[in-house]
Design a protein around this motif. Structure first.
Motif, PDB file in Angstrom:
ATOM      1  N   SER A   1       0.833  -1.207   0.000  1.00 53.53           N
ATOM      2  CA  SER A   1       0.000   0.000   0.000  1.00 53.53           C
ATOM      3  C   SER A   1       0.866   1.256   0.000  1.00 53.53           C
ATOM      4  CB  SER A   1      -0.935   0.003   1.209  1.00 53.53           C
ATOM      5  OG  SER A   1      -0.202  -0.043   2.420  1.00 53.53           O
ATOM      6  N   VAL A   2       1.995   1.221   0.721  1.00 57.04           N
ATOM      7  CA  VAL A   2       2.908   2.366   0.763  1.00 57.04           C
ATOM      8  C   VAL A   2       3.559   2.564  -0.609  1.00 57.04           C
ATOM      9  CG1 VAL A   2       5.001   3.304   1.826  1.00 57.04           C
ATOM     10  CG2 VAL A   2       3.341   2.071   3.226  1.00 57.04           C
ATOM     11  N   ILE A   3       3.943   1.473  -1.244  1.00 59.44           N
ATOM     12  CA  ILE A   3       4.564   1.560  -2.570  1.00 59.44           C
ATOM     13  C   ILE A   3       3.585   2.149  -3.580  1.00 59.44           C
ATOM     14  CG2 ILE A   3       5.573   0.222  -4.466  1.00 59.44           C
ATOM     15  CD1 ILE A   3       6.522  -1.809  -2.346  1.00 59.44           C
ATOM     16  N   ARG A   4       2.333   1.706  -3.535  1.00 59.22           N
ATOM     17  CA  ARG A   4       1.326   2.223  -4.467  1.00 59.22           C
ATOM     18  C   ARG A   4       1.055   3.705  -4.211  1.00 59.22           C
ATOM     19  NH1 ARG A   4      -1.192  -2.567  -3.026  1.00 59.22           N
ATOM     20  NH2 ARG A   4      -2.770  -1.430  -1.830  1.00 59.22           N
ATOM     21  N   GLN A   5       1.006   4.093  -2.937  1.00 64.36           N
ATOM     22  CA  GLN A   5       0.792   5.499  -2.616  1.00 64.36           C
ATOM     23  C   GLN A   5       1.944   6.350  -3.149  1.00 64.36           C
ATOM     24  OE1 GLN A   5      -1.886   7.021  -1.392  1.00 64.36           O
ATOM     25  NE2 GLN A   5      -2.330   6.380   0.692  1.00 64.36           N
ATOM     26  N   ALA A   6       3.165   5.861  -2.993  1.00 66.64           N
ATOM     27  CA  ALA A   6       4.331   6.597  -3.493  1.00 66.64           C
ATOM     28  C   ALA A   6       4.216   6.813  -4.998  1.00 66.64           C
ATOM     29  CB  ALA A   6       5.619   5.846  -3.151  1.00 66.64           C
ATOM     30  N   ALA A   7       3.834   5.768  -5.708  1.00 70.65           N
ATOM     31  CA  ALA A   7       3.645   5.886  -7.160  1.00 70.65           C
ATOM     32  C   ALA A   7       2.533   6.871  -7.479  1.00 70.65           C
ATOM     33  CB  ALA A   7       3.337   4.515  -7.764  1.00 70.65           C
ATOM     34  N   GLY A   8       1.451   6.819  -6.695  1.00 69.65           N
ATOM     35  CA  GLY A   8       0.330   7.719  -6.920  1.00 69.65           C
ATOM     36  C   GLY A   8       0.690   9.175  -6.729  1.00 69.65           C
ATOM     37  N   PHE A   9       1.634   9.447  -5.837  1.00 69.47           N
ATOM     38  CA  PHE A   9       2.070  10.810  -5.580  1.00 69.47           C
ATOM     39  C   PHE A   9       3.158  11.265  -6.546  1.00 69.47           C
ATOM     40  CE2 PHE A   9      -0.083  10.387  -1.501  1.00 69.47           C
ATOM     41  CZ  PHE A   9      -0.649  11.647  -1.381  1.00 69.47           C
ATOM     42  N   GLY A  10       3.490  10.430  -7.518  1.00 71.85           N
ATOM     43  CA  GLY A  10       4.409  10.858  -8.561  1.00 71.85           C
ATOM     44  C   GLY A  10       5.848  10.437  -8.403  1.00 71.85           C
ATOM     45  N   ALA A  11       6.145   9.547  -7.433  1.00 67.97           N
ATOM     46  CA  ALA A  11       7.517   9.046  -7.315  1.00 67.97           C
ATOM     47  C   ALA A  11       7.865   8.196  -8.535  1.00 67.97           C
ATOM     48  CB  ALA A  11       7.677   8.228  -6.038  1.00 67.97           C
TER      49      ALA A  11
ATOM     50  N   GLU B   1      13.213   5.469 -16.531  1.00 68.70           N
ATOM     51  CA  GLU B   1      12.270   4.390 -16.249  1.00 68.70           C
ATOM     52  C   GLU B   1      11.758   4.494 -14.812  1.00 68.70           C
ATOM     53  OE1 GLU B   1      14.054   0.643 -17.218  1.00 68.70           O
ATOM     54  OE2 GLU B   1      15.015   1.431 -19.018  1.00 68.70           O
ATOM     55  N   GLU B   2      10.809   3.621 -14.486  1.00 67.66           N
ATOM     56  CA  GLU B   2      10.298   3.561 -13.118  1.00 67.66           C
ATOM     57  C   GLU B   2      10.796   2.285 -12.446  1.00 67.66           C
ATOM     58  OE1 GLU B   2       6.042   3.957 -13.246  1.00 67.66           O
ATOM     59  OE2 GLU B   2       6.173   6.147 -13.344  1.00 67.66           O
ATOM     60  N   TYR B   3      10.829   2.325 -11.103  1.00 63.57           N
ATOM     61  CA  TYR B   3      11.331   1.174 -10.360  1.00 63.57           C
ATOM     62  C   TYR B   3      10.397   0.905  -9.188  1.00 63.57           C
ATOM     63  CZ  TYR B   3      14.779  -2.011  -8.291  1.00 63.57           C
ATOM     64  OH  TYR B   3      15.425  -3.109  -7.795  1.00 63.57           O
ATOM     65  N   PHE B   4       9.451  -0.015  -9.415  1.00 64.72           N
ATOM     66  CA  PHE B   4       8.498  -0.413  -8.374  1.00 64.72           C
ATOM     67  C   PHE B   4       8.339  -1.930  -8.397  1.00 64.72           C
ATOM     68  CE2 PHE B   4       7.045   3.894  -9.506  1.00 64.72           C
ATOM     69  CZ  PHE B   4       7.080   4.489  -8.250  1.00 64.72           C
ATOM     70  N   SER B   5       7.981  -2.483  -7.238  1.00 64.21           N
ATOM     71  CA  SER B   5       7.692  -3.905  -7.156  1.00 64.21           C
ATOM     72  C   SER B   5       6.483  -4.234  -8.025  1.00 64.21           C
ATOM     73  CB  SER B   5       7.398  -4.287  -5.699  1.00 64.21           C
ATOM     74  OG  SER B   5       6.665  -5.488  -5.622  1.00 64.21           O
ATOM     75  N   ALA B   6       6.653  -5.189  -8.936  1.00 64.72           N
ATOM     76  CA  ALA B   6       5.550  -5.578  -9.817  1.00 64.72           C
ATOM     77  C   ALA B   6       4.373  -6.101  -9.009  1.00 64.72           C
ATOM     78  CB  ALA B   6       6.028  -6.640 -10.818  1.00 64.72           C
ATOM     79  N   GLU B   7       4.684  -6.836  -7.952  1.00 63.38           N
ATOM     80  CA  GLU B   7       3.629  -7.398  -7.099  1.00 63.38           C
ATOM     81  C   GLU B   7       2.786  -6.288  -6.475  1.00 63.38           C
ATOM     82  OE1 GLU B   7       3.160  -9.945  -2.933  1.00 63.38           O
ATOM     83  OE2 GLU B   7       5.135  -9.608  -3.805  1.00 63.38           O
ATOM     84  N   ALA B   8       3.449  -5.226  -5.996  1.00 66.57           N
ATOM     85  CA  ALA B   8       2.714  -4.128  -5.367  1.00 66.57           C
ATOM     86  C   ALA B   8       1.838  -3.403  -6.379  1.00 66.57           C
ATOM     87  CB  ALA B   8       3.692  -3.141  -4.727  1.00 66.57           C
ATOM     88  N   MET B   9       2.349  -3.186  -7.582  1.00 61.26           N
ATOM     89  CA  MET B   9       1.623  -2.405  -8.568  1.00 61.26           C
ATOM     90  C   MET B   9       0.497  -3.189  -9.224  1.00 61.26           C
ATOM     91  SD  MET B   9       3.146   0.288  -7.989  1.00 61.26           S
ATOM     92  CE  MET B   9       2.355   1.351  -9.186  1.00 61.26           C
ATOM     93  N   GLU B  10       0.516  -4.518  -9.099  1.00 60.29           N
ATOM     94  CA  GLU B  10      -0.561  -5.329  -9.661  1.00 60.29           C
ATOM     95  C   GLU B  10      -1.847  -5.185  -8.861  1.00 60.29           C
ATOM     96  OE1 GLU B  10       0.916  -9.277  -9.802  1.00 60.29           O
ATOM     97  OE2 GLU B  10       2.124  -8.942 -11.600  1.00 60.29           O
ATOM     98  N   GLU B  11      -1.716  -4.862  -7.574  1.00 57.55           N
ATOM     99  CA  GLU B  11      -2.899  -4.705  -6.738  1.00 57.55           C
ATOM    100  C   GLU B  11      -3.584  -3.382  -7.044  1.00 57.55           C
ATOM    101  OE1 GLU B  11      -2.174  -5.307  -2.627  1.00 57.55           O
ATOM    102  OE2 GLU B  11      -0.824  -6.998  -2.955  1.00 57.55           O
TER     103      GLU B  11
END
Length: 206
Positions: free
Chosen positions: A89-99, A123-133
């Motif tokens: 949830s923290v990873i998704r929020q970070a992406a949502g805020f433009g990280a 490029e972007e660097y996020f956990s695929a598992e986190a972003m799939e949710e």
């Protein structure tokens, strides 16, 4: 190619360890450091930075409020969030805020370097598992509509300050604060101050 990186973290030991890791693997990079939101914003104002490594919980930057303020003021600077919490949830929020990326503070050196190189390459660097949710990025997207002053007021509301206290801290009139709060409610599509406080405080709970 030479890059300028800013490491923003209030823990000197971790900040120095991260700088040592980056210097060893990417000696061509110039490293700057800051220890709170105020000094981070000053650094960003003073010099062009190619990448910001941002601790979410520095003084003045509790939760996502600091990230929102940085993205609002410096939209072209790529930000990699560095956090002690690696919940999806923290990873998704970070992406949502433009990280542009996310690193756990337990990340291995090779992972840190891989992240930095990918983000510097655009490029972007996020956990695929986190972003799939399913993400909770709606509020994050709406926060991008706020002005820097409104973001500061939003953060103060999260800290429990009253309009009178906010007016004193920002050296503006109380009616001006009320006007900003009304605009914030409209832009965030919230009903009232109570809902605003709940949403604001939720952003500080990682």
């Amino acid at each position: 190619m030479n890059y300028k990186l800013l490491i923003a973290d209030d823990h000197p030991l971790y900040r120095d360890a991260l700088a040592t890791t980056v210097s060893a693997k990417l000696p061509e990079c110039e490293l700057l450091q800051s220890e709170d939101l105020e000094s981070t914003l000053s650094r960003l104002n003073e010099t062009e930075v190619d990448l910001l490594l941002l601790d979410l919980n520095m003084p003045g930057s509790e939760g996502f409020n600091g990230l929102a303020q940085i993205r609002n003021g410096f939209p072209t600077v790529p930000v990699v969030v560095v956090s002690g919490s690696d919940k999806n949830s923290v990873i998704r929020q970070a992406a949502g805020f433009g990280a542009s990326g996310f690193l756990s503070k337990t990340a291995r050196p090779e992972e840190i370097i891989d992240c930095i190189q990918q983000v510097l390459a655009g490029e972007e660097y996020f956990s695929a598992e986190a972003m799939e949710e399913e993400g909770e990025s709606e509020l994050a997207e709406r926060l991008a509509r706020l002005t820097p002053q409104q973001l500061r007021i939003f953060q103060m509301i999260a800290q429990g300050l009253l309009n009178k206290q906010i007016a004193f801290e920002l050296d503006i009139t109380e009616p001006t604060v009320k006007s900003h709060v009304t605009a914030i409610l409209r832009k965030l599509e919230l009903r009232d101050r109570k809902q605003l406080i709940r949403e604001a405080q939720a952003l500080t709970q990682l």
